[in-house]
Design a protein around this motif. Sequence first.
Motif: not given
Lengths: 314, 363
Positions: A167-173
Amino acid sequence: MTDIAIQARGLTKRFGTLVAVNAVDLTVPRAHVYGFLGPNGSGKSTTIRMLCGLLTPSAGTIEVLGLSIPRQAEQLKRRIGYMTQKFSLFDDLSVRQNLEFLATVQGLSRHDTRTRVDELLLRYHLDDRQPQLAGTLSGGQKQRLALAGAVVHRPELLFLDEPTSAVDPESRRDFWEKLFELADEGTTILVSSHYMDEAERCHRLAILDNGNLVADGTPRDLTAKLQGRTFLVRTDSPRRAKQVLDTQPGVLSVAQIGNELRVLMTDTHPNADLLRGKLAGVGADVDVQPVEPNLEDVFVVATRRHASQQEQPA
Amino acid sequence: MNLRRLWAIMVKELRQLRRDRVTLAMIMGMPILQLLLFGYAINLNLRHLPAAVADQAQTSGSRAAIQDLFASGVIELDAQVQTPQQLLDLLRQGRISVGIVVPPDFERRRLDGREALQVLVDGSDNVVQSAAGQLAQYPLNQPDNFHARAITPISVVSFYNPERRSPVNIVPGLVGVILTMTMVLFTAVAIVRETERGNLELLITTPVSRTELMIGKVLPYAGIGLLQTTVILALGVWLFRVPVRGSLGDIYMAASLLILANLSLGLLISTRAKSQFQAMQMTFFVFLPSILLSGFMFPYAGMPVVAQWISELLPLTHFLRLVRGIMLRGADFGDLWHDAVALLAFIAVMLTLAIRLFHKRLD
Ligand SMILES: Nc1ncnc2c1ncn2[C@@H]1O[C@H](COP(=O)(O)OP(=O)(O)OP(=O)(O)O)[C@@H](O)[C@H]1O
Ligand SMILES: [Mg+2]
C-alpha cells in the motif's frame, strides 16, 4: 472486566522439528494499538493464528478477552475480527456482496446488515465501488475492504496481519487513521508490520525474531534504552568509511543513508571520539555527531543480539 | 444451526457459481453431450451391421427366412460362406459383426418348433449385441402358412459378453454416471478451492459452524444435480423414447439419494485433499471403479466375487438397480428397499466422517 485483552505465557508452536514460535510471553492491554514486528518467517502470523484459535499451540497458555484458548475459541470468534495477511475475501463477489455476506454470517439482522454495510462503504471510501468484483480492486482498496470486513460486527479485538503491505505511503497513513479511530472507540488492535514508521505509531510493540520475543515495550522506552549508542557520520567517501567501520569491534551496524552513515554501537563504551579515531585514515573531513536512536536501531539491536547469543557455545 | 447463516452461505455459493463460466458450462454441457454421444452411437449402429450367412440347408424356406432378416435393414450381407467355422473366423477377424447359421435340418427344426436359425454375435460390442437381440424378435414370414406357429424361433448366442443389454439401459445409467462425476467433483473442489484461495481462513474465524458451512456449500449442488437429472431424463424420453414405467417421484427420490451420497463423498474428499488437483485425482480414483464395477459397463453378475464386494460399496451400483428397476420394470421403492437403505447408510457414514474430519482450525 480486566484491562488486559490478551495474555499469553510460554506460547510455543512447532512444525515438525521447526520451532516457529518459542516460549513467547505476551500481554496486550485493552484499547491499545499493539505492534508486532519481526523479519520474514519470525512467527508473527503463527502467533496471531494461535491467539485466534486457528492453530493449536504446542505448549503454553493463552487467555484472550477472558477466554481460555483454544478451548473456548468458538465463543471468542464472535468477539474478534481477523484480517489475514493474504487477501481472503471472495474475489468473485462484489464489494457489497462480500460485506453483506460477512455481516449476515456474523449474525447481524437483515436491517442492521444493510445500514452497517452502507456505513462501512462510506467510512472506508468504497461506496463508489459497490458493484465491482473484489478481485479487481487495487491493492489499497482490497486492504480497506478487508478491514471493513473484519470490523463489520464491531469486534472488541482486532487482529491485523500485515494490513498495509503493498500500500502506498499516503494510503498507509489513511489506514492508520482508521485504526486509531477504532482504538478510540475502545477496540484493541494487534497489528503486525514490517514498517518502522508504523511501529512508531503503536502504543506498545513486540519484536519477534526467529520465533523468540526479543523486545517489547512502548516505542519511547525501547528507543530510550539505546540512548548514546547512535551516531551520524558525514564524509566524502562513505563507502570506504563503511568498509572500515564494518570490521571494527564495538560497531553493531552501519547503514548508508545518502552520503551519510548511521552507525549503531554495542553498549560497551560507545563514544564519538572512538569513531573519529578509527576513521582517521579515511579522509580529512570526517564529521561524527551523536543522534537520537530510532526504532530501526531498536530492531537491529534486538535481532542482532539474539543471533549472536545463539552463536555462542552453551 | 442458524438458518440465516446457512442461507447466506448458499446465496454466496450460487453467486460465485453464476460467475464461474466453466463450471456452468460443465453442469449443462456434460449431460447433453454425453447423452447425444451415447444416443447417436446407438441409433447409427443399429443399421447396416456387416453380416455373413452360412446356409447349410439351401431350401427355399431357408432362403426366404434369410431374406426376411436382411429386409429389416439392421444387417447387411457381406459374405456367403459354407460352414459355421468360417463364420467364427470372420467374426474373430472383426470383418463381420453378425453371423447367421442355417443348420442342414432347418425345415425339420421349424416343423418341430425348435430353434431353426442361429445368430452369432460379436458380444464385445454392446450395441451390436443389442441389435442382434432385436433381430431375434423379428417375425419371420412363413412361406407356406399351414403351420400353427407364425414365427420361426431364432436362438441368439452371444460371444464374449453373456448379458444382453439394450440401449434403453444406457439412459438411466447415464443419469447415475453424470451425477457421480459432477457431484463428487464439484463439492470436493468447491471447498478445497476456498482453502487454496485463503477464504477458509476467514470463514473459520467467523461464528459459522461446521455443519452450516458444509450443508450450505452442498445444498446448491443438490439442486444442480436434480436439474441435470431432469435434462437427461427429458432428452432421453424425447429423443430416444426411453420408457418411464415406474413413478417419476420414485425416480427423483432415487436421484436425490445418489446426489446426497456423492455430495457427502465429495465433502469427505475435500477434508483430505490439499489442492484442487489432489481433489480431482481422488475424485477419479472413485469415479473409475464406479464406471467399471457398478454394472454400468459390465454386468454385475459376471464379476468376480471381490469386484462384487467393491461394487456393493459404490453408490452408483445401488442407484443403477433402483433407477433401472423403476424406469424399465416399473418397480417401486417397496421392491427395491435394500438398495435405498444401502444409499442412506452410505450418506450417513460419509457425512459423519466428513463433519468429524473437518475442523475449524488450520492444523
Ligand atoms: N503450516 C506450516 N507448516 C510448516 N511450517 C510452517 C507453517 N506455517 C508457518 N511455518 C513456518 O513457521 C515460521 C514462521 O512463519 P510465520 O508465517 O509465522 O512468519 P511471519 O513472521 O508471519 O513471516 P512473514 O513476515 O513473511 O509473514 C516460518 O519459518 C514458516 O516457514
Ligand atoms: Mg506472516
